[in-house]
Design a protein around this motif. Sequence first.
Motif, mmCIF file in Angstrom:
data_model
loop_
_atom_site.group_PDB
_atom_site.id
_atom_site.type_symbol
_atom_site.label_atom_id
_atom_site.label_comp_id
_atom_site.label_asym_id
_atom_site.label_seq_id
_atom_site.Cartn_x
_atom_site.Cartn_y
_atom_site.Cartn_z
ATOM 1 N N SER A 1 -2.589 -10.453 -14.488
ATOM 2 C CA SER A 1 -1.891 -9.588 -13.543
ATOM 3 C C SER A 1 -0.903 -8.701 -14.294
ATOM 4 C CB SER A 1 -1.149 -10.442 -12.503
ATOM 5 O OG SER A 1 -0.417 -9.623 -11.612
ATOM 6 N N VAL A 2 -0.953 -7.410 -14.023
ATOM 7 C CA VAL A 2 -0.067 -6.456 -14.693
ATOM 8 C C VAL A 2 0.560 -5.524 -13.666
ATOM 9 C CG1 VAL A 2 -1.487 -6.489 -16.783
ATOM 10 C CG2 VAL A 2 -1.825 -4.685 -15.081
ATOM 11 N N TYR A 3 1.685 -4.924 -14.073
ATOM 12 C CA TYR A 3 2.275 -3.830 -13.321
ATOM 13 C C TYR A 3 1.937 -2.528 -14.037
ATOM 14 C CZ TYR A 3 5.016 -6.883 -10.282
ATOM 15 O OH TYR A 3 5.394 -7.799 -9.354
ATOM 16 N N LEU A 4 1.489 -1.561 -13.269
ATOM 17 C CA LEU A 4 1.161 -0.242 -13.802
ATOM 18 C C LEU A 4 2.071 0.785 -13.145
ATOM 19 C CD1 LEU A 4 -0.703 1.423 -15.612
ATOM 20 C CD2 LEU A 4 -2.386 1.433 -13.759
ATOM 21 N N PHE A 5 2.855 1.460 -13.978
ATOM 22 C CA PHE A 5 3.744 2.519 -13.520
ATOM 23 C C PHE A 5 3.116 3.861 -13.869
ATOM 24 C CE2 PHE A 5 6.365 -1.176 -14.024
ATOM 25 C CZ PHE A 5 7.424 -1.063 -13.128
ATOM 26 N N GLU A 6 3.123 4.785 -12.902
ATOM 27 C CA GLU A 6 2.590 6.125 -13.140
ATOM 28 C C GLU A 6 3.601 7.166 -12.661
ATOM 29 O OE1 GLU A 6 -1.620 6.710 -12.061
ATOM 30 O OE2 GLU A 6 -1.531 4.688 -11.229
ATOM 31 N N THR A 7 3.901 8.118 -13.514
ATOM 32 C CA THR A 7 4.861 9.142 -13.151
ATOM 33 C C THR A 7 4.605 10.377 -14.008
ATOM 34 O OG1 THR A 7 7.223 9.628 -12.852
ATOM 35 C CG2 THR A 7 6.619 8.298 -14.778
ATOM 36 N N TYR A 8 5.519 11.344 -13.967
ATOM 37 C CA TYR A 8 5.377 12.550 -14.775
ATOM 38 C C TYR A 8 6.740 13.194 -14.955
ATOM 39 C CZ TYR A 8 5.599 14.895 -10.223
ATOM 40 O OH TYR A 8 5.997 15.325 -8.987
ATOM 41 N N LEU B 1 14.925 2.125 -9.930
ATOM 42 C CA LEU B 1 13.945 3.218 -9.945
ATOM 43 C C LEU B 1 13.562 3.653 -8.539
ATOM 44 C CD1 LEU B 1 11.612 1.797 -12.764
ATOM 45 C CD2 LEU B 1 13.233 3.683 -13.001
ATOM 46 N N SER B 2 14.276 3.143 -7.527
ATOM 47 C CA SER B 2 13.888 3.367 -6.136
ATOM 48 C C SER B 2 13.879 4.844 -5.753
ATOM 49 C CB SER B 2 14.818 2.591 -5.199
ATOM 50 O OG SER B 2 16.174 2.998 -5.373
ATOM 51 N N LEU B 3 14.803 5.630 -6.302
ATOM 52 C CA LEU B 3 14.862 7.050 -5.969
ATOM 53 C C LEU B 3 13.553 7.745 -6.331
ATOM 54 C CD1 LEU B 3 16.541 9.508 -5.041
ATOM 55 C CD2 LEU B 3 17.289 9.781 -7.411
ATOM 56 N N TYR B 4 13.017 7.420 -7.503
ATOM 57 C CA TYR B 4 11.770 8.043 -7.951
ATOM 58 C C TYR B 4 10.565 7.503 -7.187
ATOM 59 C CZ TYR B 4 14.654 9.772 -11.770
ATOM 60 O OH TYR B 4 15.623 10.408 -12.494
ATOM 61 N N ILE B 5 10.613 6.218 -6.813
ATOM 62 C CA ILE B 5 9.515 5.628 -6.052
ATOM 63 C C ILE B 5 9.478 6.217 -4.645
ATOM 64 C CG2 ILE B 5 8.650 3.487 -5.031
ATOM 65 C CD1 ILE B 5 9.696 2.006 -7.487
ATOM 66 N N GLU B 6 10.638 6.312 -3.999
ATOM 67 C CA GLU B 6 10.709 6.830 -2.626
ATOM 68 C C GLU B 6 10.307 8.301 -2.549
ATOM 69 O OE1 GLU B 6 14.688 5.953 -1.555
ATOM 70 O OE2 GLU B 6 14.365 3.771 -1.451
ATOM 71 N N SER B 7 10.580 9.054 -3.608
ATOM 72 C CA SER B 7 10.225 10.476 -3.612
ATOM 73 C C SER B 7 8.745 10.700 -3.899
ATOM 74 C CB SER B 7 11.062 11.221 -4.656
ATOM 75 O OG SER B 7 10.669 10.846 -5.978
ATOM 76 N N GLY B 8 8.056 9.638 -4.325
ATOM 77 C CA GLY B 8 6.644 9.746 -4.649
ATOM 78 C C GLY B 8 6.368 10.179 -6.079
ATOM 79 N N LYS B 9 7.422 10.400 -6.854
ATOM 80 C CA LYS B 9 7.215 10.824 -8.238
ATOM 81 C C LYS B 9 6.804 9.657 -9.128
ATOM 82 C CE LYS B 9 9.245 13.572 -11.956
ATOM 83 N NZ LYS B 9 10.403 14.363 -12.405
#
Length: 291
Positions: free
Chosen positions: A282-289, A255-263
């Motif tokens: 402890s949880v991981y929270l993913f936020e995108t659109y 998922l690095s492409l989307y993380i690096e782009s800020g999306k």
Amino acid sequence: MTATTNVLIALKNILDRNSCRLTPIFRSNGLANTAGDSLEYFIKDMFCTGGILHSVEEDKNKIYDQYLSWKGNSSNFPDFIVKQGVGVEPKKMNGKGTGSLSLNSSFPKAYIYPDTQNLPPKELINEREWDKKSIIYAVGNLDRNNDKLLRLWLAYGNTFIAEERVYSGLKSKIKDTIENLTNAEFVPSVEFGRIKKVDPLGNTNLRLRGMWELAHPEAVFQKFLKMRDIPQGATKINLIISEADYRLIEKKPDLSLYIESGKLIKHKVLIPNPNYSLDNISVYLFETYTD
């Protein structure tokens, strides 16, 4: 080689598609499914890579057979089960509201077990023996004017739902109270129970049915969200998963492409433990659109 999938693959498929618009699904007789069905198929398609390429139910099912041990029906919980993986239960809401989700007679579940109420018969779940599975509630807020999701949450049940004993214990206490209030005959049932022979001649029965509701994940986790500004008309996507469940996922897509782009934002936070309010997990929270 057996096809594998998980919630991170589903998230990547959503991002790659870049759309949460629901499309009609057609059966062999040419009839289209309802909007609620379309949400369920959309979620299945995102877990089952390649399913979105087909619009006919029979063709989709051929793809689903590769990934799912249970494809679901209108009578059992959950809507589908991933082979050697999680159970998934889509819940549709109309509009932007974050009111409670209606679960009807089935209490919310952090996990499912082979003997969980309303689970499909064991012989219909096509996989090897299992003891416990996590549940993901896929909550979609639908804009009925254009059949597009306004918001989608993929929330692991164990991040905001207590252990089964909490709910089953309450049911037992209610049953005990009812039995102590009357001389009528209390009979347990799949829904909740029946009180038979309420009147002196025994001609009247009372049917009891629980109506459970669950808080919308948006209402529960709003204070932990960081992504505030998204393009107008975009669909906000959130995934919440415990750190323990995240570590158990062997096949993690890139998922690095989307993380690096800020999306896509991925951050680790501490949230209240659903079983012990004074503790945290402890949880991981993913936020995108998507567009």
